[in-house]
Write a protein that holds these residues in place. Structure first.
Motif, PDB file in Angstrom:
ATOM      1  N   MET A  98       0.852  -1.178   0.000  1.00 24.93           N
ATOM      2  CA  MET A  98       0.000   0.000   0.000  1.00 24.93           C
ATOM      3  C   MET A  98       0.896   1.239   0.000  1.00 24.93           C
ATOM      4  O   MET A  98       1.607   1.483   0.972  1.00 24.93           O
ATOM      5  N   PRO A  99       0.863   1.989  -1.093  1.00 24.70           N
ATOM      6  CA  PRO A  99       1.842   3.084  -1.224  1.00 24.70           C
ATOM      7  C   PRO A  99       1.645   4.194  -0.191  1.00 24.70           C
ATOM      8  O   PRO A  99       2.561   4.954   0.069  1.00 24.70           O
ATOM      9  N   TRP A 100       0.428   4.249   0.396  1.00 28.16           N
ATOM     10  CA  TRP A 100       0.177   5.327   1.356  1.00 28.16           C
ATOM     11  C   TRP A 100       0.560   4.936   2.778  1.00 28.16           C
ATOM     12  O   TRP A 100       0.349   5.686   3.704  1.00 28.16           O
ATOM     13  N   ARG A 101       1.092   3.740   2.955  1.00 28.68           N
ATOM     14  CA  ARG A 101       1.508   3.326   4.282  1.00 28.68           C
ATOM     15  C   ARG A 101       3.019   3.249   4.353  1.00 28.68           C
ATOM     16  O   ARG A 101       3.662   2.784   3.411  1.00 28.68           O
ATOM     17  N   TYR A 141       8.405   5.236   3.048  1.00 28.64           N
ATOM     18  CA  TYR A 141       7.289   4.829   2.197  1.00 28.64           C
ATOM     19  C   TYR A 141       7.828   3.914   1.088  1.00 28.64           C
ATOM     20  O   TYR A 141       9.005   4.027   0.717  1.00 28.64           O
ATOM     21  N   HIS A 143       7.706   3.990  -2.034  1.00 26.20           N
ATOM     22  CA  HIS A 143       8.366   4.622  -3.182  1.00 26.20           C
ATOM     23  C   HIS A 143       9.765   5.102  -2.851  1.00 26.20           C
ATOM     24  O   HIS A 143      10.533   5.444  -3.731  1.00 26.20           O
TER      25      HIS A 143
ATOM     26  N   VAL B 158      -7.849   1.782  -8.053  1.00 30.77           N
ATOM     27  CA  VAL B 158      -7.003   1.081  -7.093  1.00 30.77           C
ATOM     28  C   VAL B 158      -6.513  -0.195  -7.768  1.00 30.77           C
ATOM     29  O   VAL B 158      -7.291  -0.899  -8.394  1.00 30.77           O
ATOM     30  N   ILE B 180      -8.016   0.590   2.158  1.00 33.47           N
ATOM     31  CA  ILE B 180      -7.600   0.610   0.757  1.00 33.47           C
ATOM     32  C   ILE B 180      -8.350   1.682  -0.035  1.00 33.47           C
ATOM     33  O   ILE B 180      -7.746   2.613  -0.565  1.00 33.47           O
ATOM     34  N   PRO B 183      -8.063   5.588   1.602  1.00 37.47           N
ATOM     35  CA  PRO B 183      -6.797   6.288   1.378  1.00 37.47           C
ATOM     36  C   PRO B 183      -6.528   6.556  -0.094  1.00 37.47           C
ATOM     37  O   PRO B 183      -6.023   7.617  -0.463  1.00 37.47           O
ATOM     38  N   SER B 184      -6.883   5.581  -0.930  1.00 40.43           N
ATOM     39  CA  SER B 184      -6.648   5.769  -2.351  1.00 40.43           C
ATOM     40  C   SER B 184      -7.509   6.913  -2.889  1.00 40.43           C
ATOM     41  O   SER B 184      -7.034   7.767  -3.642  1.00 40.43           O
ATOM     42  N   LEU B 259       2.712  12.975   1.695  1.00 38.23           N
ATOM     43  CA  LEU B 259       4.122  12.627   1.841  1.00 38.23           C
ATOM     44  C   LEU B 259       4.464  11.317   1.132  1.00 38.23           C
ATOM     45  O   LEU B 259       5.568  11.134   0.647  1.00 38.23           O
ATOM     46  N   TRP B 260       3.479  10.413   1.092  1.00 33.22           N
ATOM     47  CA  TRP B 260       3.768   9.075   0.575  1.00 33.22           C
ATOM     48  C   TRP B 260       3.877   9.027  -0.929  1.00 33.22           C
ATOM     49  O   TRP B 260       4.327   8.048  -1.493  1.00 33.22           O
ATOM     50  N   GLN B 261       3.461  10.112  -1.598  1.00 36.76           N
ATOM     51  CA  GLN B 261       3.485  10.044  -3.063  1.00 36.76           C
ATOM     52  C   GLN B 261       4.860  10.381  -3.613  1.00 36.76           C
ATOM     53  O   GLN B 261       5.489  11.321  -3.163  1.00 36.76           O
ATOM     54  N   PRO B 262       5.304   9.569  -4.567  1.00 36.95           N
ATOM     55  CA  PRO B 262       6.603   9.853  -5.144  1.00 36.95           C
ATOM     56  C   PRO B 262       6.605  11.168  -5.915  1.00 36.95           C
ATOM     57  O   PRO B 262       5.631  11.500  -6.580  1.00 36.95           O
ATOM     58  N   GLU B 266      13.567  12.979  -6.427  1.00 35.18           N
ATOM     59  CA  GLU B 266      13.711  12.958  -4.978  1.00 35.18           C
ATOM     60  C   GLU B 266      15.115  13.381  -4.563  1.00 35.18           C
ATOM     61  O   GLU B 266      15.437  13.389  -3.393  1.00 35.18           O
TER      62      GLU B 266
END
Lengths: 274, 270
Positions: A98-101, A141, A143, B158, B180, B183-184, B259-262, B266
C-alpha cells in the motif's frame, strides 16, 4: 505420521475457463490439473510464459473460483464464495504494497486486519523488519525503497502472519540477478526456520531447481496441464549460487529442460503467430 | 535556468510596480492629455485610480470594517468546501463500489455536472435566504462534483493487486473500505483540493454578489451600485489576495498529507 498423509494444498482436476471478451469461444486457461503440495514441501511450478501459472495460484489462494475441480487446504474444501484461503499467504509478482503506508504499517497490515492490538503488532513488525534486513527502514514509504527492499517488505508482510502455505507468483522476477540470488537465499533461510509449504511459480528453471523439493512442468497454454514432475534431491541447506555449480544440478536441469523445451517452443510459435 | 531568489523577487515586484505605474499614469487626469476620453476624469471613472484603491483597502483594514465581511466570506468558503467534499467523498465511494446504483444514476450525475450551476444561486437565495447558507449551498454544488468525480476515479483505479493482497492478508469488506479504498480516494481528493477550494471561494463570492447583507461580494455589489469603481477594485484585490493565501494554505496541507506520493525527482539539489 497420519498428518503427513493429508497434503497442505491439493488442487484436484482444476479447469479454468474464461469467457471471451467478444463473445466467442471461451478461453480455457487451465485444464484438468492436479497439483499436490505436501506439508512442509517447497514445490515450484515452471512453464512457458502465458501458460496460466498465475491462474493456478489464484485458484489456490481462493481469489478465483475454478470452473471445475476441487481445492483442498489441509483436507478442508476451499470455497471461494466463502472467502479467500485463510491459511495461505500470497506474494504477488507486481508490487502489492500500500503506497500510502509506511514500511512498518505495511508489514503490520495483516495483524491489524486480524485485530491484533497496535503495540503488539508493532513489536512483531519491527522484529520482522529486522529479519528481512530492513531494520531502521520502517518509516520509509514504499516509493522511497529500492525494488529489492520492496520485495523484502512484501515478504515480511506475508510471513508475519505465519501462513501455513506460502503462494509466490514470480516474486523476484523484477529484480536484477544479484539481488535476486540474495533474496532467494533469504527466502530459503526463512523457510528452513519453520518449513512452511510453498507453491512457487516461476518461468526460470534454474530458480525452480535451486529452491525446490519438487519441480512441476506445465504445458504451453491454452488448456495448460502438468506434463512432468521432477524431484530435486540436492542436499539442504543450499546456497542458490553454489548449488548451480554442482553436477546433480546440471543433470536435473538438462532433464527438465528436455521436457520443457518443446512446450516453450510451442508457446513461442503461438505468440509469434498472434 | 536558475535565478537568484532575491533577484527573482525583485523582478516580480518590478512587474507589479510597472503595472501600477501605467495604471496610475493612464488614469490621472492631471498627468496625461485626454487622448481617448473627451473628459480627463473619464478614465478614472471607468478604471479607478490605484492610490485611491489602495487608500480604500488601507482604510478597510485600519478601521477594521473589512474583517467582518472577510470572515463571512471565508466562513462560507470553508463550509462550502467541507460539506461539498464530504458529500462528494461519500457519494463517490458509494457509487464506485456499487455498480448498480452507479449505472442507474449515471445520466443524472452527468446532467447535473453539465448544468451551469451558478444559475441555481437565485433559487438557493429563495430556499436558504440571503444569509450564509445560500452561499454555502452554491459552493457545495460546485465543490461536490469536482470531489465526486475524483473519488469515483480514485476508487476505480485502485490496483487489483493491492486489493487481492489486502484480502489475502485478511481484510474484510469494511477494512478494504477503510484501509484501501478510502486512502486511495483521498489521494485523488487532495489532487483536486486546489480546484475545490477555489470553487468554494467562487461560490461564496458569486452568492454574495447576487444577494446578501454581508461579505466581500456584498461590498463590491454596493460599491457598484453607487458607481464607486475604486471600491470595486479594492474588493477585487482583497479577494485575489485571499484566494492566493488560501491556495498557499492548501499547498501546505497537501505537502503534509501526500508525503507518501513519489515526486518526479527525490534528489537533493546540490
Amino acid at each position: 505420521m497420519a498428518e503427513a498423509s493429508v497434503p497442505a494444498l491439493a488442487l484436484n482436476d482444476i479447469t479454468c475457463r474464461f469467457a471471451a471478451r467478444d463473445g466467442g469461444e471461451p478461453y480455457t486457461a487451465v485444464a484438468d490439473t492436479t497439483l499436490i503440495v505436501r506439508d512442509g514441501e517447497f514445490v515450484s511450478v515452471v512453464g512457458p510464459t502465458g501458460c496460466g501459472k498465475s491462474t493456478l495460484l489464484n485458484v489456490a489462494a481462493g481469489l478465483l473460483a475454478p470452473s471445475a475441480g476441487i481445492v483442498e487446504v489441509h483436507g478442508e474444501r476451499l470455497l471461494p464464495e466463502l472467502g479467500v484461503n485463510r491459511r495461505a499467504g500470497y506474494m504477488f509478482q507486481a508490487d502489492a504494497l500500500m503506497p500510502w503506508r509506511r514500511g512498518i504499517d505495511n508489514v503490520v497490515a495483516g495483524l491489524e486486519f486480524r485485530g491484533v492490538p497496535r503495540a503488539q503488532a508493532l513489536r512483531q513488525g519491527e522484529e520482522w523488519l529486522r529479519r528481512v534486513g530492513l531494520a531502521g527502514f520502517g518509516d520509509r514509504y514504499p516509493h522511497q525503497m529500492s525494488g529489492g527492499m520492496r520485495k523484502r517488505l512484501a515478504l515480511a508482510q506475508t510471513l508475519i502472519l505465519s501462513p501455513d502455505i506460502l503462494l509466490m507468483d514470480e516474486p523476484f522476477s523484477a529484480l536484477d540477478v544479484q539481488t535476486r540470488q540474495l533474496m532467494e537465499n533469504e527466502l530459503l533461510a526463512l523457510w528452513a526456520e519453520n518449513r512452511k509449504s510453498v507453491l512457487f511459480i516461476t518461468h526460470d528453471l534454474e530458480e525452480a531447481i535451486a529452491l525446490s523439493d519438487r519441480v512441476v512442468v506445465l504445458s504451453a497454454g491454452p488448456a495448460t496441464r502438468p506434463i512432468g514432475e521432477f524431484t530435486v534431491e540436492l542436499s539442504r541447506p543450499r546456497d542458490v549460487s553454489e548449488v548451480r555449480m554442482t553436477p546433480g544440478f546440471a543433470e536435473l536441469h538438462r532433464e527438465i529442460w528436455h521436457a520443457m523445451k518443446e512446450e516453450v517452443l510451442k508457446a513461442y510459435a503461438r505468440q509469434r503467430a498472434a | 535556468m536558475r535565478m537568484d531568489p532575491w533577484r527573482l523577487t525583485g523582478l516580480r515586484l518590478l512587474v507589479l510596480v510597472v503595472a501600477i505605474g501605467i495604471w496610475h499614469v493612464l488614469t490621472d487626469p492631471d498627468l496625461i492629455p485626454p487622448f481617448y476620453f473627451s473628459d480627463p476624469a473619464r478614465a478614472a471613472f471607468f478604471f479607478g485610480r490605484p492610490f485611491k484603491v489602495f487608500g480604500t483597502i488601507i482604510d478597510w483594514f485600519v478601521t477594521g470594517e473589512i474583517f467582518g465581511h472577510l470572515a463571512i466570506t471565508l466562513l462560507e468558503t470553508a463550509l462550502g468546501f467541507v460539506v461539498g467534499a464530504v458529500l462528494g467523498l461519500g457519494v463517490g465511494l458509494w457509487l464506485a463500489l456499487s455498480p448498480t446504483a452507479s449505472a442507474i444514476l449515471d445520466p443524472y450525475i452527468k446532467g447535473f455536472n453539465s448544468m451551469p450551476r451558478v444559475v441555481l444561486a437565485p433559487i438557493f437565495a429563495v430556499w436558504f435566504g440571503l444569509g450564509v447558507w445560500s452561499k454555502v449551498a452554491l459552493g457545495v454544488t460546485l465543490v461536490f462534483f469536482v470531489v465526486f468525480f475524483n473519488v469515483y476515479q480514485g476508487v476505480r483505479e485502485v490496483s487489483p493487486n493491492i486489493i487481492a493482497s489486502a484480502r489475502m492478508l485478511g481484510a474484510g469488506p469494511r477494512q478494504l473500505l477503510r484501509s484501501i479504498y478510502l486512502p486511495s480516494a483521498m489521494s485523488w481528493v487532495f489532487a483536486s483540493l486546489h480546484n475545490a477550494v477555489g470553487l468554494a471561494f467562487v461560490g461564496a463570492v458569486v452568492g454574495e454578489y447576487l444577494g446578501s447583507a454581508r461579505g466581500v461580494g456584498y461590498l463590491i455589489l454596493q460599491a457598484e451600485g453607487t458607481f464607486d469603481i475604486n471600491t470595486v477594485f479594492a474588493g477585487i484585490l482583497v479577494l485575489t489576495a485571499f484566494a492566493l493565501l488560501l491556495d498557499m494554505a492548501v499547498g501546505v496541507v497537501e505537502r503534509r498529507l501526500l508525503l507518501w506520493q513519489p515526486k518526479m525527482s527525490e534528489t537533493e539539489p546540490t
